[in-house]
Design a protein around this motif. Sequence first.
Motif, PDB file in Angstrom:
ATOM      1  N   LEU A  16      -8.870   7.745  -1.803  1.00 21.73           N
ATOM      2  CA  LEU A  16      -9.078   8.585  -0.617  1.00 21.73           C
ATOM      3  C   LEU A  16      -8.415   7.987   0.614  1.00 21.73           C
ATOM      4  N   ALA A  17      -8.225   6.662   0.598  1.00 21.31           N
ATOM      5  CA  ALA A  17      -7.540   6.003   1.710  1.00 21.31           C
ATOM      6  C   ALA A  17      -6.031   6.218   1.650  1.00 21.31           C
ATOM      7  N   GLY A  18      -5.515   6.561   0.454  1.00 25.54           N
ATOM      8  CA  GLY A  18      -4.082   6.847   0.355  1.00 25.54           C
ATOM      9  C   GLY A  18      -3.324   6.128  -0.735  1.00 25.54           C
ATOM     10  N   LEU A  19      -3.968   5.235  -1.501  1.00 31.16           N
ATOM     11  CA  LEU A  19      -3.266   4.565  -2.602  1.00 31.16           C
ATOM     12  C   LEU A  19      -3.099   5.524  -3.773  1.00 31.16           C
ATOM     13  N   LEU A 118      -4.412  -9.660   4.288  1.00 26.69           N
ATOM     14  CA  LEU A 118      -3.197  -8.920   4.622  1.00 26.69           C
ATOM     15  C   LEU A 118      -2.008  -9.856   4.816  1.00 26.69           C
ATOM     16  N   GLY A 119      -2.300 -11.130   5.136  1.00 31.83           N
ATOM     17  CA  GLY A 119      -1.217 -12.103   5.261  1.00 31.83           C
ATOM     18  C   GLY A 119      -0.487 -12.352   3.960  1.00 31.83           C
ATOM     19  N   ASP A 120      -1.088 -11.940   2.846  1.00 30.03           N
ATOM     20  CA  ASP A 120      -0.461 -12.101   1.531  1.00 30.03           C
ATOM     21  C   ASP A 120       0.118 -10.788   1.008  1.00 30.03           C
ATOM     22  N   LYS A 121       0.362  -9.844   1.897  1.00 30.77           N
ATOM     23  CA  LYS A 121       0.816  -8.537   1.419  1.00 30.77           C
ATOM     24  C   LYS A 121       2.190  -8.601   0.766  1.00 30.77           C
ATOM     25  N   ASP A 122       2.975  -9.610   1.095  1.00 33.02           N
ATOM     26  CA  ASP A 122       4.307  -9.726   0.499  1.00 33.02           C
ATOM     27  C   ASP A 122       4.281 -10.466  -0.840  1.00 33.02           C
ATOM     28  N   LYS A 123       3.104 -10.888  -1.281  1.00 34.05           N
ATOM     29  CA  LYS A 123       2.993 -11.634  -2.534  1.00 34.05           C
ATOM     30  C   LYS A 123       2.864 -10.676  -3.725  1.00 34.05           C
ATOM     31  N   ASN A 124       3.229 -11.162  -4.897  1.00 34.52           N
ATOM     32  CA  ASN A 124       3.105 -10.338  -6.104  1.00 34.52           C
ATOM     33  C   ASN A 124       1.656  -9.966  -6.400  1.00 34.52           C
ATOM     34  N   ARG A 228     -11.529   2.229   5.353  1.00 35.54           N
ATOM     35  CA  ARG A 228     -10.787   1.826   6.540  1.00 35.54           C
ATOM     36  C   ARG A 228      -9.971   0.557   6.291  1.00 35.54           C
ATOM     37  N   VAL A 229     -10.527  -0.359   5.488  1.00 35.13           N
ATOM     38  CA  VAL A 229      -9.789  -1.578   5.141  1.00 35.13           C
ATOM     39  C   VAL A 229      -8.508  -1.223   4.394  1.00 35.13           C
ATOM     40  N   VAL A 230      -8.625  -0.328   3.411  1.00 35.03           N
ATOM     41  CA  VAL A 230      -7.446   0.075   2.637  1.00 35.03           C
ATOM     42  C   VAL A 230      -6.455   0.815   3.524  1.00 35.03           C
ATOM     43  N   GLN A 231      -6.928   1.615   4.448  1.00 41.63           N
ATOM     44  CA  GLN A 231      -6.028   2.305   5.374  1.00 41.63           C
ATOM     45  C   GLN A 231      -5.275   1.305   6.246  1.00 41.63           C
ATOM     46  N   CYS A 232      -5.950   0.238   6.678  1.00 38.68           N
ATOM     47  CA  CYS A 232      -5.258  -0.828   7.424  1.00 38.68           C
ATOM     48  C   CYS A 232      -4.210  -1.502   6.555  1.00 38.68           C
ATOM     49  N   TYR A 233      -4.562  -1.726   5.279  1.00 39.10           N
ATOM     50  CA  TYR A 233      -3.621  -2.350   4.332  1.00 39.10           C
ATOM     51  C   TYR A 233      -2.370  -1.486   4.198  1.00 39.10           C
ATOM     52  N   ILE A 234      -2.559  -0.191   4.019  1.00 35.12           N
ATOM     53  CA  ILE A 234      -1.421   0.720   3.863  1.00 35.12           C
ATOM     54  C   ILE A 234      -0.571   0.740   5.132  1.00 35.12           C
ATOM     55  N   ALA A 235      -1.231   0.718   6.287  1.00 35.84           N
ATOM     56  CA  ALA A 235      -0.525   0.761   7.573  1.00 35.84           C
ATOM     57  C   ALA A 235       0.043  -0.592   7.973  1.00 35.84           C
ATOM     58  N   ASN A 236      -0.268  -1.625   7.179  1.00 33.78           N
ATOM     59  CA  ASN A 236       0.164  -2.997   7.469  1.00 33.78           C
ATOM     60  C   ASN A 236      -0.287  -3.448   8.859  1.00 33.78           C
ATOM     61  N   ASP A 237      -1.521  -3.109   9.191  1.00 29.25           N
ATOM     62  CA  ASP A 237      -2.103  -3.488  10.471  1.00 29.25           C
ATOM     63  C   ASP A 237      -2.542  -4.948  10.400  1.00 29.25           C
ATOM     64  N   LYS A 238      -1.737  -5.836  10.943  1.00 29.51           N
ATOM     65  CA  LYS A 238      -2.000  -7.270  10.847  1.00 29.51           C
ATOM     66  C   LYS A 238      -3.316  -7.674  11.511  1.00 29.51           C
ATOM     67  N   LEU A 239      -3.762  -6.872  12.478  1.00 30.15           N
ATOM     68  CA  LEU A 239      -5.017  -7.174  13.172  1.00 30.15           C
ATOM     69  C   LEU A 239      -6.226  -6.652  12.407  1.00 30.15           C
ATOM     70  N   ILE A 242     -10.047  -2.066  11.743  1.00 34.48           N
ATOM     71  CA  ILE A 242     -10.546  -0.958  10.933  1.00 34.48           C
ATOM     72  C   ILE A 242     -11.223   0.115  11.789  1.00 34.48           C
ATOM     73  N   ASP A 243     -11.657  -0.257  12.984  1.00 31.44           N
ATOM     74  CA  ASP A 243     -12.326   0.714  13.845  1.00 31.44           C
ATOM     75  C   ASP A 243     -11.376   1.805  14.336  1.00 31.44           C
ATOM     76  N   LYS A 244     -10.077   1.573  14.266  1.00 33.33           N
ATOM     77  CA  LYS A 244      -9.105   2.561  14.706  1.00 33.33           C
ATOM     78  C   LYS A 244      -8.630   3.467  13.574  1.00 33.33           C
ATOM     79  N   GLN A 245      -9.089   3.195  12.364  1.00 33.32           N
ATOM     80  CA  GLN A 245      -8.719   4.025  11.228  1.00 33.32           C
ATOM     81  C   GLN A 245      -9.653   5.220  11.100  1.00 33.32           C
TER      82      GLN A 245
END
Length: 357
Positions: A16-19, A118-124, A228-239, A242-245
């Motif tokens: 539902l978050a978009g994945l 999220l700092g590990d988003k570029d990892k496998n 909201r956490v997953v939505q931040c992950y998808i948006a690559n929100d480094k901060l 989640i309150d803005k999602q």
Amino acid sequence: MQIDGHHTLTYVVARLAGLDHEDADIVAYSAQYVDEATNKGVIKFDNGAMYHRTASAHKMLDYRNSNELANHRVWVPFHFLPGNGGLPAGENPTGTFIEKLICKPDSYIARDMLKSMLGDKDKNYSLHRLGITLHVYADTFAHQGFSGVNHKVNEVTDLSSGKAEKDDSFIEKMKNFFVSTMFPLGHGASLSHPDKPFLSWSYIDGNGRAVQRDNHQIFCDAADAMCRVVQCYIANDKLMNIDKQLGLSGTDKALIGNLLAEFTSEDGDERHASWLNAISSGKFSFGAVRLEFKPKGVGSWKHQAINQEKEKDKDEDVFPYHDDFLHSNWKLFHDALQAHRFDILHDILPKYGICVA
């Protein structure tokens, strides 16, 4: 939470978050596998290669091994994330050190955990770490008020869920007394009450305070926050703000709330089966999907990675090595598990004056 929360609910909110299905499947499997990864140590291969995996769980009802129950490297980073009294780094809750270790929902520490993930988003192993993080994050809601160490603060008395047959039976009372007195770890003394999404219950905590819990509302809040956490992950929100999602839509939130209230089996596996049926029958806006979870044996991540069919490994076991092992979901999960634990114990908690391992 039990498997219905960590696997199927996680899958639903991730979709539902978009994945897409493939990514959400990895995330949800990882979230539940935190409760299944009970083996640790070195895996040996027939070509001389080795891999050191870690454990993120013990058998939750095996209270006979006090050394395992006291293993802070398992309980604290994966199941009972300290909440520091709900205060930011540099501030201390009133009372002794134990007050810093009690779980608080969506705490400052939990938000720092999200940023670290999220700092590990570029990892496998990015999706695997997201799943692990969602497990721990969800448990800050379900396990609030308890800590992952043996301490009087976890003692529970006057446990009541309004179901006399459950609360007053001799076996349950003996479990409650024995666990509270001998091993006051986590929510063991409250049995599985915190993990049942439909339950309203009450108890007296280790500090003598009366506590009222509405699990349904807690789980609904957790589901929206996880989305909201997953939505931040998808948006690559480094901060990880989640309150803005947007979180769950009104329709999705209502459906999830209805199912959390509708599936009232005392058995987590039965509730899990009900969620799987809801997913496969197309109740959700992402359409009908066949989802499954096999923690051990043929078809599991572990079997795909090392061809292991048995539930428990032996030190002398040697497994066939194949090049795909390095990219297997099982290996990537354990990579993410170790990264998560290191960051929690050695980077995040020390900022809050917490040293537990």
